[in-house]
Design a protein around this motif. Structure first.
Motif, PDB file in Angstrom:
ATOM      1  N   UNK A   4      40.932 -12.842 -15.299  1.00  0.00           N
ATOM      2  CA  UNK A   4      40.689 -13.478 -16.598  1.00  0.00           C
ATOM      3  C   UNK A   4      41.217 -14.907 -16.621  1.00  0.00           C
ATOM      4  N   UNK A   5      42.387 -15.131 -16.027  1.00  0.00           N
ATOM      5  CA  UNK A   5      43.014 -16.450 -16.051  1.00  0.00           C
ATOM      6  C   UNK A   5      42.306 -17.450 -15.144  1.00  0.00           C
ATOM      7  N   UNK A   6      41.765 -16.977 -14.026  1.00  0.00           N
ATOM      8  CA  UNK A   6      41.203 -17.891 -13.030  1.00  0.00           C
ATOM      9  C   UNK A   6      39.690 -18.010 -13.077  1.00  0.00           C
ATOM     10  N   UNK A   7      39.040 -17.021 -13.636  1.00  0.00           N
ATOM     11  CA  UNK A   7      37.576 -17.014 -13.611  1.00  0.00           C
ATOM     12  C   UNK A   7      37.013 -16.436 -12.318  1.00  0.00           C
ATOM     13  N   UNK A   8      37.891 -15.971 -11.436  1.00  0.00           N
ATOM     14  CA  UNK A   8      37.455 -15.333 -10.193  1.00  0.00           C
ATOM     15  C   UNK A   8      37.377 -13.832 -10.421  1.00  0.00           C
TER      16      UNK A   8
ATOM     17  N   UNK B 184      45.206 -15.991   1.589  1.00  0.00           N
ATOM     18  CA  UNK B 184      45.065 -17.285   0.918  1.00  0.00           C
ATOM     19  C   UNK B 184      45.832 -17.319  -0.400  1.00  0.00           C
ATOM     20  N   UNK B 185      46.109 -16.144  -0.953  1.00  0.00           N
ATOM     21  CA  UNK B 185      46.998 -16.033  -2.104  1.00  0.00           C
ATOM     22  C   UNK B 185      47.996 -14.913  -1.812  1.00  0.00           C
ATOM     23  N   UNK B 186      49.184 -15.029  -2.393  1.00  0.00           N
ATOM     24  CA  UNK B 186      50.244 -14.051  -2.162  1.00  0.00           C
ATOM     25  C   UNK B 186      50.215 -12.963  -3.224  1.00  0.00           C
ATOM     26  N   UNK B 187      50.408 -11.736  -2.771  1.00  0.00           N
ATOM     27  CA  UNK B 187      50.448 -10.602  -3.691  1.00  0.00           C
ATOM     28  C   UNK B 187      51.533  -9.636  -3.240  1.00  0.00           C
TER      29      UNK B 187
ATOM     30  N   UNK C  40      48.369 -18.359  -6.872  1.00  0.00           N
ATOM     31  CA  UNK C  40      47.011 -18.456  -7.417  1.00  0.00           C
ATOM     32  C   UNK C  40      46.751 -19.867  -7.932  1.00  0.00           C
ATOM     33  N   UNK C  41      47.723 -20.447  -8.606  1.00  0.00           N
ATOM     34  CA  UNK C  41      47.587 -21.814  -9.128  1.00  0.00           C
ATOM     35  C   UNK C  41      47.379 -22.812  -7.981  1.00  0.00           C
ATOM     36  N   UNK C  42      48.187 -22.692  -6.927  1.00  0.00           N
ATOM     37  CA  UNK C  42      48.054 -23.599  -5.770  1.00  0.00           C
ATOM     38  C   UNK C  42      46.679 -23.475  -5.127  1.00  0.00           C
TER      39      UNK C  42
END
Length: 58
Positions: A13-17, A30-33, A47-49
């Motif tokens: 929801x926040x990223x549109x992905x 590519x993103x940390x979880x 996610x922001x980076x």
């Protein structure tokens, strides 16, 4: 207080992905979880980076 992590749903929801794309980015590192039980938490800064480093629209 700013969120330090987002669920897949909140990150989508926040990223549109979409959720599938988010899981692909996690798998490609590519993103940390992180995992907490069954829940996947995406680190908000990661996610922001990622989004900030996407190419600009020309």
């Amino acid at each position: 207080m700013t969120a330090i992590s987002l669920t897949i749903k909140n990150a989508s929801e926040a990223s549109g992905l979409g959720p599938t794309k988010l899981y692909e980015l996690i798998k490609a590192r590519k993103i940390d979880a992180r995992k907490e039980g069954r829940r996947t938490l995406i680190l908000a800064d990661s996610l922001r980076r990622h989004i900030e480093n996407l190419p600009a629209v020309s």
